[in-house]
Design a protein around this motif. Structure first.
Motif, PDB file in Angstrom:
ATOM      1  N   ARG A 104       0.727  -1.794  -0.011  1.00 63.12           N
ATOM      2  CA  ARG A 104      -0.176  -0.053  -0.073  1.00 63.12           C
ATOM      3  C   ARG A 104       1.184   1.375   0.114  1.00 63.12           C
ATOM      4  N   PHE A 105       2.185   0.777   0.229  1.00 60.75           N
ATOM      5  CA  PHE A 105       3.082   2.369   0.909  1.00 60.75           C
ATOM      6  C   PHE A 105       3.826   2.273  -1.161  1.00 60.75           C
ATOM      7  N   TRP A 106       3.945   1.463  -1.757  1.00 59.26           N
ATOM      8  CA  TRP A 106       4.500   1.480  -2.727  1.00 59.26           C
ATOM      9  C   TRP A 106       4.367   2.385  -3.975  1.00 59.26           C
ATOM     10  N   GLU A 107       4.827   3.369  -4.769  1.00 60.98           N
ATOM     11  CA  GLU A 107       4.949   3.692  -5.946  1.00 60.98           C
ATOM     12  C   GLU A 107       4.090   3.556  -6.581  1.00 60.98           C
ATOM     13  N   PRO A 108       3.090   4.096  -7.150  1.00 59.50           N
ATOM     14  CA  PRO A 108       2.868   3.059  -8.352  1.00 59.50           C
ATOM     15  C   PRO A 108       2.881   2.965  -9.824  1.00 59.50           C
ATOM     16  N   PRO A 109       4.007   2.931  -9.927  1.00 58.00           N
ATOM     17  CA  PRO A 109       4.829   2.039 -11.101  1.00 58.00           C
ATOM     18  C   PRO A 109       5.324   0.743 -10.773  1.00 58.00           C
ATOM     19  N   VAL A 110       6.234   0.302  -9.234  1.00 56.31           N
ATOM     20  CA  VAL A 110       5.799  -0.357  -8.742  1.00 56.31           C
ATOM     21  C   VAL A 110       4.723  -1.930  -8.426  1.00 56.31           C
ATOM     22  N   GLN A 111       3.488  -0.287  -8.188  1.00 57.89           N
ATOM     23  CA  GLN A 111       2.451  -1.470  -7.721  1.00 57.89           C
ATOM     24  C   GLN A 111       2.113  -1.725  -9.401  1.00 57.89           C
ATOM     25  N   ARG A 112       2.103  -1.126 -10.159  1.00 59.00           N
ATOM     26  CA  ARG A 112       1.172  -1.862 -11.657  1.00 59.00           C
ATOM     27  C   ARG A 112       2.705  -2.725 -11.688  1.00 59.00           C
ATOM     28  N   TYR A 113       3.510  -2.746 -12.052  1.00 57.80           N
ATOM     29  CA  TYR A 113       4.031  -4.364 -11.984  1.00 57.80           C
ATOM     30  C   TYR A 113       4.443  -5.461 -11.769  1.00 57.80           C
ATOM     31  N   VAL A 114       4.392  -5.255  -9.944  1.00 54.90           N
ATOM     32  CA  VAL A 114       3.938  -6.349  -9.594  1.00 54.90           C
ATOM     33  C   VAL A 114       2.711  -7.120  -9.547  1.00 54.90           C
ATOM     34  N   SER A 115       1.409  -5.827  -9.699  1.00 54.57           N
ATOM     35  CA  SER A 115       0.224  -6.351 -10.000  1.00 54.57           C
ATOM     36  C   SER A 115       0.184  -7.032 -11.864  1.00 54.57           C
TER      37      SER A 115
END
Ligand code: FBP
Length: 339
Positions: A217-228
């Motif tokens: 929940r704390f990650w920056e959006p590009p990393v959230q996108r990559y992992v999802s």
């Protein structure tokens, strides 16, 4: 049985002969570093038997509680590397200020930077930890007067050598002196590191990533996108299933990536707004970036190659994304698209 394997000292002397820019007693300095790692390996392997587990009751410069082995490992580097005459000064993740070579010893032309025991939350549960080191040239003007912290603030691209020791099921030393990345295994029978993994190469593609998922929940959006996208598996845009690993020891994660590919992320997050990332540029990110780059991989903050970052202070932190080239480039692209 030796099987004719090259030991690390012979390897380093040959590298120094091959590369005229490795001046003076470079290989002797590296031998001192190797000896430090052997001493730490010995302490780590004795663990409870030598009463070396648990807290030291002190804090380091980062305000983190020190383990007994953190303190012992720091002392091992200082003790083995201070007297040889190869160094002008050292800097450690565990010490607030630099450690100039004591005046009774000759002063050399290199600077040593190290994280004596990385992943120390693993110590008390008997899981893998490691040491990380980086060698820089002492700038011209620091050879006369005493070196200062400013002399250490060189981008990672200027590292002369970098490496780590992994205290795992076997103790390994992985290093680069700018001519590939090479792995050595400690043969405890003869007390020597022998070349077992020459010319390591990180596969450009992977199906494995490593990140502390509890921080999602704390990650920056590009990393959230990559992992999802990785988690979406075969039916998602990546069209394949991914595996995840988290040892909580950067040395172990990088080692796994060198052995079988993958990507490691400790990205910028909003958990602690006082810092741009958890990992330290000089002690962790720079040396690992050199090791990974020399094995054909990439290391990035997401928006800049780690080796190009100009340090502004000794203990500064950076986001770290490293490993298989194609994946790191993809995550960099997600950062650009998000801007
Ligand atoms: P230390 O230098 O305090 O050991 O911290 C570094 C580190 O242990 C890395 O090796 C590892 O990748 C990370 O912290 C683990 O962090 P987390 O506690 O979020 O799992």
């Amino acid at each position: 049985m030796l099987c004719g394997r090259t030991n690390v000292n012979k390897f380093l002397i040959e590298e120094q002969r091959r590369n005229p820019s490795l001046v003076g007693d470079f290989s002797m300095l590296m031998s001192d570093i190797v000896r430090s790692c052997k001493a730490i390996a010995q302490g780590v392997s004795r663990g409870s038997l030598a009463d070396l587990l648990g807290d030291a009751g002190s804090e380091n410069v980062q305000g983190e509680g020190q383990k007994k082995l953190d303190v012992l490992a720091n002392q091992a580097f200082l003790r083995h590397c201070e007297w040889g005459g190869h160094l002008a000064a050292m800097a450690s993740e565990e010490m607030e200020d630099i450690f100039p070579i004591p005046s009774e010893n000759p002063r050399g032309r290199y600077l040593l930077v190290f994280d004596p025991l990385d992943g120390s939350s693993n110590i008390d549960v008997n899981l893998s930890v490691g040491s990380i080191f980086s060698v820089l040239r002492c700038p011209e003007n620091c050879s006369g007067g005493a070196p200062t912290a400013v002399d250490f603030l060189q981008p990672g691209a200027q590292q002369v050598a970098a490496g780590y020791a992994l205290y795992g099921p076997s103790t390994m030393l992985v290093l680069s002196v700018g001519n590939g990345t090479h792995g050595f295994t400690l043969d405890r029978n003869i007390g020597e590191f022998l070349l077992t993994h020459p010319n390591l190469v990180i596969a450009p593609e992977t199906r494995e990533f490593a990140i502390n998922a509890s921080n999602e929940r704390f990650w920056e959006p590009p990393v959230q996108r990559y992992v999802s996208e990785c988690l979406a598996g075969q039916s998602g845009v990546r069209g394949k299933d991914f595996n995840m690993r988290w040892v909580a020891s950067m040395v172990a994660e990088v080692h796994r990536i060198l052995m079988r590919g993958g990507v490691f992320m400790y990205p910028r997050d909003s958990k602690d707004l006082s810092r741009p990332g958890r990992l330290r540029l000089m002690y962790e990110a720079n040396p690992m970036a050199m090791i990974v780059a020399q094995a054909g991989g990439l290391a990035s903050t997401g928006s800049q190659r780690i080796l190009d970052v100009q340090p502004t202070s000794l203990h500064e932190r950076v986001p770290v994304i490293l490993g298989s080239r194609d994946e790191v480039e993809r995550i960099e692209r997600y950062h650009r698209e998000h801007e």
